[in-house]
Write an enzyme that holds these catalytic residues in place. Structure first.
Site, PDB file in Angstrom:
ATOM      1  N   GLY A  12       0.214  10.050 -13.647  1.00 49.37           N
ATOM      2  CA  GLY A  12       0.481   9.742 -15.434  1.00 49.37           C
ATOM      3  C   GLY A  12       2.122   9.511 -15.729  1.00 49.37           C
ATOM      4  O   GLY A  12       2.184  10.052 -17.069  1.00 49.37           O
ATOM      5  N   MET A  89      -6.564   2.124 -13.335  1.00 50.53           N
ATOM      6  CA  MET A  89      -7.048   1.633 -11.375  1.00 50.53           C
ATOM      7  C   MET A  89      -8.026   0.658 -12.255  1.00 50.53           C
ATOM      8  O   MET A  89      -8.966   0.736 -10.728  1.00 50.53           O
ATOM      9  CB  MET A  89      -7.031   2.077 -10.834  1.00 50.53           C
ATOM     10  CG  MET A  89      -5.788   2.887 -10.424  1.00 50.53           C
ATOM     11  SD  MET A  89      -3.594   2.005  -9.644  1.00 50.53           S
ATOM     12  CE  MET A  89      -5.023   1.592  -8.441  1.00 50.53           C
ATOM     13  N   ILE A  91     -10.003  -3.396 -13.298  1.00 49.50           N
ATOM     14  CA  ILE A  91     -10.163  -4.067 -13.820  1.00 49.50           C
ATOM     15  C   ILE A  91     -10.568  -4.737 -15.093  1.00 49.50           C
ATOM     16  O   ILE A  91     -12.470  -3.799 -14.590  1.00 49.50           O
ATOM     17  CB  ILE A  91     -10.311  -5.633 -13.020  1.00 49.50           C
ATOM     18  CG1 ILE A  91      -9.341  -5.478 -12.136  1.00 49.50           C
ATOM     19  CG2 ILE A  91     -10.516  -7.207 -13.857  1.00 49.50           C
ATOM     20  CD1 ILE A  91     -10.093  -6.262 -10.685  1.00 49.50           C
ATOM     21  N   HIS A 108       3.744  -3.394 -14.511  1.00 48.16           N
ATOM     22  CA  HIS A 108       3.262  -3.579 -12.722  1.00 48.16           C
ATOM     23  C   HIS A 108       4.734  -3.520 -11.527  1.00 48.16           C
ATOM     24  O   HIS A 108       5.809  -4.051 -12.316  1.00 48.16           O
ATOM     25  CB  HIS A 108       2.371  -4.829 -12.450  1.00 48.16           C
ATOM     26  CG  HIS A 108       2.229  -5.175 -11.470  1.00 48.16           C
ATOM     27  ND1 HIS A 108       0.911  -4.798 -10.654  1.00 48.16           N
ATOM     28  CD2 HIS A 108       2.528  -6.109 -10.014  1.00 48.16           C
ATOM     29  CE1 HIS A 108       1.138  -5.571  -8.937  1.00 48.16           C
ATOM     30  NE2 HIS A 108       1.507  -6.241  -8.567  1.00 48.16           N
TER      31      HIS A 108
HETATM   32  C1  GRF Z   1       2.982   2.483 -11.366  1.00 47.47           C
HETATM   33  O1  GRF Z   1       3.884   1.956 -10.617  1.00 47.47           O
HETATM   34  C2  GRF Z   1       2.462   1.759 -11.910  1.00 47.47           C
HETATM   35  O2  GRF Z   1       3.393   0.053 -12.047  1.00 47.47           O
HETATM   36  C3  GRF Z   1       1.398   1.412 -11.789  1.00 47.47           C
HETATM   37  O3  GRF Z   1       0.663   2.658 -11.607  1.00 47.47           O
HETATM   38  C4  GRF Z   1       1.632   3.720 -10.802  1.00 47.47           C
HETATM   39  C5  GRF Z   1       1.135   3.807 -12.136  1.00 47.47           C
HETATM   40  O4  GRF Z   1       1.745   5.160 -12.036  1.00 47.47           O
HETATM   41  N1  GRF Z   1       0.333   0.207 -12.629  1.00 47.47           N
HETATM   42  P1  GRF Z   1       1.730   6.660 -13.353  1.00 47.47           P
HETATM   43  O5  GRF Z   1       0.240   6.772 -13.379  1.00 47.47           O
HETATM   44  O6  GRF Z   1       2.179   6.100 -14.544  1.00 47.47           O
HETATM   45  O7  GRF Z   1       2.786   7.757 -12.152  1.00 47.47           O
END
Ligand code: GRF
Length: 192
Positions: A12, A89, A91, A108
């Site tokens: 997060g 995480m 789809i 991303h």
């Molecule tokens: C980040 O690197 C984002 O780009 C990817 O997942 C990671 C999430 O990190 N989609 P966080 O939970 O925001 O710390």
């Protein structure tokens, strides 16, 4: 005021960067709900600490369809303008994308269209690119596809590992996501 729902699964830190930008008064956005699919996610406490409503909707032992229906039921009860994926995480199915009433955006950790999917930072190190970065894009049916809304660049050093590169990209992510939300809120960028 732009009303957003944030979806996440873990740490997060991007969510936190959005919360911080809102609290500093720089971002005219309200987070109306956080939806988390992982009951262990640190993001849950981060939302609660900031008095933001959280719906924990675990995906274990139910089908994707049932899980998405549960999310849709939560969304039906609230008023929102945009869904922001921040480390979510799972789809999302084409049916879900059609069923929500707003656009969905995602962050991303690569310069799309290079290195979509999992382990984008490792993909960049393994390939040997000299620059990588992060992208905020509209979510469509293609994995990490959809209109690119903004990007930031990070130089890849010769001794970078997946972890060291990921850490430097993450710093840029924390600046990029609030900046893109600012531009959406002020109508400077369009999602169509
Ligand atoms: C980040 O690197 C984002 O780009 C990817 O997942 C990671 C999430 O990190 N989609 P966080 O939970 O925001 O710390």
């Amino acid at each position: 005021m732009l009303r957003i729902v944030v979806f996440g699964s873990g740490r997060g830190s991007n969510f936190e960067s959005i919360v911080d930008a809102i609290e500093s008064g720089d971002l005219p956005v309200k987070i109306v709900l956080v939806i988390v699919n992982n009951p262990e996610a640190p993001m849950i406490d981060k939302a609660r600490e900031n008095y933001i409503p959280v719906a924990v909707i675990p995906h274990h032992q139910i089908s994707r369809e049932e899980h998405e229906e549960a999310i849709l039921r939560e969304l039906e009860r609230i008023d929102y303008d945009l869904i922001c994926l921040a480390g979510y995480m799972r789809i999302l199915s084409p049916n879900f994308l059609r069923s929500v009433k707003s656009k969905i955006i995602n962050i991303h950790p690569s310069l799309l269209p290079s290195f979509p999917g999992l382990h984008a930072q490792k993909q960049a190190v393994d390939y040997g690119v000299k620059y990588s970065g992060c992208t905020v894009h509209v979510v469509n049916e293609d994995i990490d596809g959809g209109k690119i809304l903004g990007q930031d660049v990070v130089e890849v050093k010769s001794d970078d590992t997946e972890e060291t590169l990921a850490a430097r990209i993450l710093e840029k992510e924390h600046q990029l996501y609030p900046r893109i939300l600012f531009d959406i809120a002020f109508g400077n960028i369009h999602l169509d």
